[in-house]
Design a protein around this motif. Structure first.
Motif, PDB file in Angstrom:
ATOM      1  N   SER A  58       0.846  -1.189   0.000  1.00 47.21           N
ATOM      2  CA  SER A  58       0.000   0.000   0.000  1.00 47.21           C
ATOM      3  C   SER A  58       0.885   1.243   0.000  1.00 47.21           C
ATOM      4  N   PRO A  59       0.371   2.364  -0.463  1.00 48.08           N
ATOM      5  CA  PRO A  59       1.150   3.610  -0.429  1.00 48.08           C
ATOM      6  C   PRO A  59       1.595   3.975   0.983  1.00 48.08           C
ATOM      7  N   GLU A  60       0.757   3.644   1.983  1.00 46.87           N
ATOM      8  CA  GLU A  60       1.107   3.960   3.369  1.00 46.87           C
ATOM      9  C   GLU A  60       2.334   3.157   3.814  1.00 46.87           C
ATOM     10  N   THR A  61       2.364   1.857   3.424  1.00 49.52           N
ATOM     11  CA  THR A  61       3.496   1.012   3.802  1.00 49.52           C
ATOM     12  C   THR A  61       4.778   1.490   3.134  1.00 49.52           C
ATOM     13  N   GLY A  63       5.397   4.485   2.189  1.00 50.16           N
ATOM     14  CA  GLY A  63       5.765   5.735   2.847  1.00 50.16           C
ATOM     15  C   GLY A  63       6.481   5.501   4.158  1.00 50.16           C
ATOM     16  N   TYR A  64       6.020   4.486   4.913  1.00 46.36           N
ATOM     17  CA  TYR A  64       6.663   4.176   6.193  1.00 46.36           C
ATOM     18  C   TYR A  64       8.124   3.777   5.985  1.00 46.36           C
ATOM     19  N   PHE A  65       8.372   2.858   5.060  1.00 46.70           N
ATOM     20  CA  PHE A  65       9.739   2.388   4.839  1.00 46.70           C
ATOM     21  C   PHE A  65      10.613   3.490   4.233  1.00 46.70           C
ATOM     22  N   ARG A  66      10.008   4.358   3.445  1.00 39.70           N
ATOM     23  CA  ARG A  66      10.788   5.466   2.888  1.00 39.70           C
ATOM     24  C   ARG A  66      11.242   6.415   3.996  1.00 39.70           C
ATOM     25  N   ARG A  67      10.325   6.706   4.944  1.00 40.35           N
ATOM     26  CA  ARG A  67      10.689   7.581   6.077  1.00 40.35           C
ATOM     27  C   ARG A  67      11.702   6.905   6.988  1.00 40.35           C
ATOM     28  N   ALA A  68      11.543   5.579   7.187  1.00 38.71           N
ATOM     29  CA  ALA A  68      12.481   4.850   8.046  1.00 38.71           C
ATOM     30  C   ALA A  68      13.888   4.855   7.450  1.00 38.71           C
ATOM     31  N   LEU A  69      13.968   4.648   6.142  1.00 33.58           N
ATOM     32  CA  LEU A  69      15.269   4.654   5.475  1.00 33.58           C
ATOM     33  C   LEU A  69      15.916   6.028   5.567  1.00 33.58           C
ATOM     34  N   SER A  70      15.119   7.069   5.393  1.00 28.57           N
ATOM     35  CA  SER A  70      15.644   8.431   5.488  1.00 28.57           C
ATOM     36  C   SER A  70      16.173   8.709   6.889  1.00 28.57           C
ATOM     37  N   ALA A  71      15.439   8.228   7.905  1.00 26.20           N
ATOM     38  CA  ALA A  71      15.879   8.433   9.292  1.00 26.20           C
ATOM     39  C   ALA A  71      17.186   7.695   9.568  1.00 26.20           C
ATOM     40  N   LEU A  72      17.336   6.488   9.002  1.00 27.20           N
ATOM     41  CA  LEU A  72      18.568   5.722   9.201  1.00 27.20           C
ATOM     42  C   LEU A  72      19.768   6.427   8.571  1.00 27.20           C
ATOM     43  N   LYS A  73      19.549   7.035   7.422  1.00 28.32           N
ATOM     44  CA  LYS A  73      20.651   7.738   6.768  1.00 28.32           C
ATOM     45  C   LYS A  73      21.104   8.950   7.567  1.00 28.32           C
ATOM     46  N   GLU A  74      20.161   9.572   8.270  1.00 27.23           N
ATOM     47  CA  GLU A  74      20.489  10.780   9.025  1.00 27.23           C
ATOM     48  C   GLU A  74      20.992  10.470  10.430  1.00 27.23           C
ATOM     49  N   ALA A  75      20.761   9.252  10.903  1.00 29.40           N
ATOM     50  CA  ALA A  75      21.170   8.879  12.264  1.00 29.40           C
ATOM     51  C   ALA A  75      22.688   8.760  12.354  1.00 29.40           C
ATOM     52  N   VAL A  89      13.141  -1.549  12.259  1.00 24.27           N
ATOM     53  CA  VAL A  89      12.736  -1.423  10.861  1.00 24.27           C
ATOM     54  C   VAL A  89      12.813  -2.778  10.164  1.00 24.27           C
ATOM     55  N   LEU A  90      13.898  -3.511  10.398  1.00 27.64           N
ATOM     56  CA  LEU A  90      14.057  -4.797   9.727  1.00 27.64           C
ATOM     57  C   LEU A  90      13.074  -5.833  10.262  1.00 27.64           C
ATOM     58  N   LYS A  91      12.625  -5.664  11.494  1.00 33.51           N
ATOM     59  CA  LYS A  91      11.578  -6.541  12.018  1.00 33.51           C
ATOM     60  C   LYS A  91      10.295  -6.350  11.223  1.00 33.51           C
ATOM     61  N   GLU A  92       9.994  -5.081  10.880  1.00 34.95           N
ATOM     62  CA  GLU A  92       8.827  -4.795  10.047  1.00 34.95           C
ATOM     63  C   GLU A  92       9.022  -5.343   8.628  1.00 34.95           C
ATOM     64  N   VAL A  93      10.283  -5.327   8.166  1.00 35.92           N
ATOM     65  CA  VAL A  93      10.569  -5.817   6.821  1.00 35.92           C
ATOM     66  C   VAL A  93      10.246  -7.301   6.695  1.00 35.92           C
ATOM     67  N   GLU A  94      10.511  -8.072   7.772  1.00 36.15           N
ATOM     68  CA  GLU A  94      10.267  -9.517   7.721  1.00 36.15           C
ATOM     69  C   GLU A  94       8.854  -9.840   7.262  1.00 36.15           C
ATOM     70  N   ALA A  95       7.879  -9.132   7.798  1.00 41.04           N
ATOM     71  CA  ALA A  95       6.479  -9.425   7.471  1.00 41.04           C
ATOM     72  C   ALA A  95       6.121  -8.990   6.053  1.00 41.04           C
ATOM     73  N   GLN A  96       6.884  -8.042   5.504  1.00 45.62           N
ATOM     74  CA  GLN A  96       6.572  -7.490   4.183  1.00 45.62           C
ATOM     75  C   GLN A  96       7.661  -7.814   3.169  1.00 45.62           C
ATOM     76  N   ALA A  97       8.514  -8.793   3.471  1.00 46.45           N
ATOM     77  CA  ALA A  97       9.716  -9.018   2.657  1.00 46.45           C
ATOM     78  C   ALA A  97       9.387  -9.297   1.199  1.00 46.45           C
ATOM     79  N   LEU A  98       8.455 -10.208   0.946  1.00 43.79           N
ATOM     80  CA  LEU A  98       8.140 -10.576  -0.433  1.00 43.79           C
ATOM     81  C   LEU A  98       7.517  -9.397  -1.180  1.00 43.79           C
ATOM     82  N   ALA A  99       6.611  -8.686  -0.518  1.00 43.13           N
ATOM     83  CA  ALA A  99       5.963  -7.542  -1.169  1.00 43.13           C
ATOM     84  C   ALA A  99       6.977  -6.448  -1.483  1.00 43.13           C
ATOM     85  N   LEU A 100       7.907  -6.194  -0.561  1.00 48.66           N
ATOM     86  CA  LEU A 100       8.932  -5.184  -0.807  1.00 48.66           C
ATOM     87  C   LEU A 100       9.865  -5.607  -1.946  1.00 48.66           C
TER      88      LEU A 100
END
Length: 636
Positions: A58-61, A63-75, A89-100
């Motif tokens: 979904s667009p929301e999902t 968007g979440y991973f895009r914001r998470a990646l941006s935060a990791l780059k700035e951390a 973040v990677l824990k969330e990726v596990e459930a969505q791995a195939l879709a991503l």
């Protein structure tokens, strides 16, 4: 390149620069390899998702991973907060791995996230993709996620701290396969259906990357191809997987590499003739050559044995037919590059002898011939090859295959024989051997790959006596375009045991002409050769480079010229450094404002030179003393 009087070729033609190599390169003589897939149903009753059943993001999902990646780059690069963020973040990726993995934007983000991942989270994401391995490996987006996961191994293998964490986490969350087990499991899956994965347009990328990881060697060409699949933003991001070229792997990996490579022998005909599958065998040969040389030789023998057993061609060995084929010739190039000298000698005697001129003239076969010449390391092989090829140098140049000539010159440089003969043949081919006054013009001709008459725009009647070289005409003409192959030719010649003729021609260039050469992307490497060749004495080097006096500022303000000036500075004595710094200091402000010049000014310590001359001289004297001490140690 133009051809002069008495030539069997059309007068006034310039030597073509030669076909480029690569997929669909203009003038390559080969069309781009076709894309084909060999569909094969899943084995062992494994269930795979149908193309219309794979999950969507979904667009929301997204968007979440895009914001998470941006935060990791700035951390910050390290710290508990960052580690916790990565794990969450990677824990969330596990459930969505195939879709991503199978979404274009999601795949690009997942590739970047894997670059931040510790070993255990990466293993969990990998394990989540495993039930749909075939689908992911052959998906245009999913394949790059698998590649990215494999390319994390140089970073993650053998980390003691993480091994302790894995043992603790296994007790909490149950057993998860280790990274080594996952790689070996992937290799077993690929081995079970080897022909399918190698023949699939996308699956072959996984096989090639897997071969590199099992061998502990990442090939630059394959890593560049993987990065080319990413978005421009992803390509700019730090790529941790590109840092290592060679890395340590467990013994089980090398055993698995040999087992996987043995699969090539079962269907050797397919891997020789199929456009996609052939790439996998080419990569395997490169890896095996350094890691398992005996098995590499066994594979090479299998390839040559199969090709030699085909029906003979009308003009000799059946191998000649395959050297002219766009697919099998690429594989033969790799076979030639990894073959040992005795094998090359037998290949020449059994298959190539008497056919070199025909191969050099062929639009496809000239490329494997170049690789054959690149692989020659013994005078016993070079002598008959040179005797056969040398009479046709001008004809080969006129046919647009200068790469063959440059490879032959490179072999003469490497082996150390036939150097005077090949230089004389080059002078004759470029029509500057006679009268001898023309020889001083050889560098511009070689650089531009043009004959004397074409370069200077002369019209000479066929059979007429060639005119003497006109110095005024030569000095008034701007330096012609420096081709890449012309630059390579000059670099080889400057590394000959006696490069006096080339150095004399360089010394005859005017200041603006030598400046043009130094500022050229290809020509700058010619001056690198002048500075680095052990055959060029310090006195000869100084005689060539003194022409650049008065042009140092222009050189410093050029992308390529500034690099040449840095190299000149590194090898200059204290007196020469004073001259360079004094000339640059006269236009200090111009240098500081220039994007390339200010780096040169810093390297020269120009501010110190202008304001504290004595301190500058002490520092430069100390640098020169350290350099002399280092050189004496290296010479000993």
């Amino acid at each position: 390149m133009g051809l002069g009087p008495g030539s069997p070729h059309k007068q006034g033609r310039r030597f073509p620069a030669g076909g480029k190599r690569g997929r669909g390169a203009k003038g390559a003589g080969r069309p781009p390899p076709g894309r084909q897939r060999h569909p094969c149903p899943p084995q062992d009753g494994r269930s795979e998702l149908a193309p219309d059943e794979h999950p969507h993001l979904s667009p929301e999902t997204l968007g979440y991973f895009r914001r998470a990646l941006s935060a990791l780059k700035e951390a910050p690069e390290t710290g508990e907060e960052r580690e916790l963020m990565v794990h969450n973040v990677l824990k969330e990726v596990e459930a969505q791995a195939l879709a991503l993995a199978t979404n274009r934007s999601g795949s690009e983000m997942l590739q970047e996230l894997l670059g931040f991942s510790p070993r255990k989270p990466l293993c969990r994401v990998w394990a989540a993709l495993h039930p749909n391995l075939r689908f992911v490996a052959c998906h245009r987006c999913g394949v790059h996620v698998l590649q990215s996961a494999l390319l994390q191994l140089p970073r993650l293998l053998g980390s003691p701290a993480e091994e302790e964490e894995e043992e603790e986490e296994d007790g909490k969350d149950g057993h998860v396969e280790t990274l080594e087990e996952l790689v070996l499991g992937l290799a077993a899956e690929v081995c079970d259906d080897f022909l399918f994965y190698c023949g699939d347009t996308h699956g072959s990328f996984v096989v090639r990357t897997l071969l590199q990881v099992l061998g502990g060697t990442l090939l630059e060409s394959e890593r560049a191809r993987h990065r080319g699949s990413q978005s421009p933003e992803a390509q700019k991001a730090p790529s941790r997987e590109c840092k290592a070229t060679d890395f340590e792997v467990p013994e089980t990996f090398l055993n698995c590499l040999q087992n996987l490579s043995s699969c090539f022998l079962k269907d050797i005909a397919v891997f020789i003739t199929d456009k996609i599958s052939s790439f996998c065998l080419q990569v395997a040969l490169q890896i095996l050559h350094s890691k398992l040389p005996q098995f590499c030789a066994h594979l090479c023998n299998a390839v040559i044995g199969y090709l030699s057993s085909r029906n003979s061609s009308a003009d000799g060995s059946p191998l000649l037919l395959f050297l002219r084929d766009q697919t099998s010739s690429r594989l033969l190039e790799q076979v030639l590059l990894v073959s040992e000298p005795p094998r090359l000698q037998s290949l020449f005697e059994d298959h190539l002898q008497g056919q070199l001129q025909a191969l050099a003239a062929h639009s496809i076969a000239n490329f494997p011939l170049q690789r054959f010449l690149d692989a020659i390391t013994t005078p016993e092989l070079l002598s008959p090859v040179f005797e056969e090829l040398s009479p046709a140098l001008e004809a080969v140049l006129a046919q647009g295959h200068p790469g063959v000539v440059i490879a032959l010159v490179g072999a003469c440089r490497r082996v150390g024989t036939h150097q005077a003969q090949v230089l004389q043949l080059l002078l004759e081919a470029f029509h500057c051997a006679e009268p001898s006054s023309r020889q001083v013009a050889c560098v511009p001709l070689f650089a531009a790959l043009m004959a004397y008459e074409v370069y200077y725009g002369l019209e000479e009647e066929e059979g007429a006596v060639p005119m003497e070289h006109q110095v005024e005409m030569a000095t008034a003409r701007e330096l012609g375009e420096v081709t890449v192959l012309g630059s390579l030719l000059l670099q080889h010649l400057l590394h000959f045991s006696s490069p006096c003729l080339i150095l004399g021609s360089l010394g005859a260039l005017t200041g603006p002409q030598l400046l043009t050469l130094a500022r050229s992307p290809a020509g700058s490497h010619v001056l690198d050769a002048v500075l680095s060749s052990p055959s060029v004495t310090r006195k000869q080097r100084r005689r060539v480079l003194q022409t650049l006096k008065g042009h140092y500022v222009t050189l410093a303000c050029s992308r390529h010229g500034s690099r040449v000036l840095d190299a000149i500075w590194s090898g200059a004595a204290l007196g020469a450094r004073k001259e360079i710094a004094a000339e640059l200091g006269e236009r200090n402000q111009e240098l500081i404002r220039d994007p390339f010049g200010h780096h040169v000014a810093r390297n020269v310590a120009l501010t110190t030179f202008l304001k504290r001359r004595e301190a500058w001289e002490r520092e430069q004297g100390a640098v020169a003393k350290r350099r002399r001490a280092l050189n004496s140690i290296l010479e000993d």
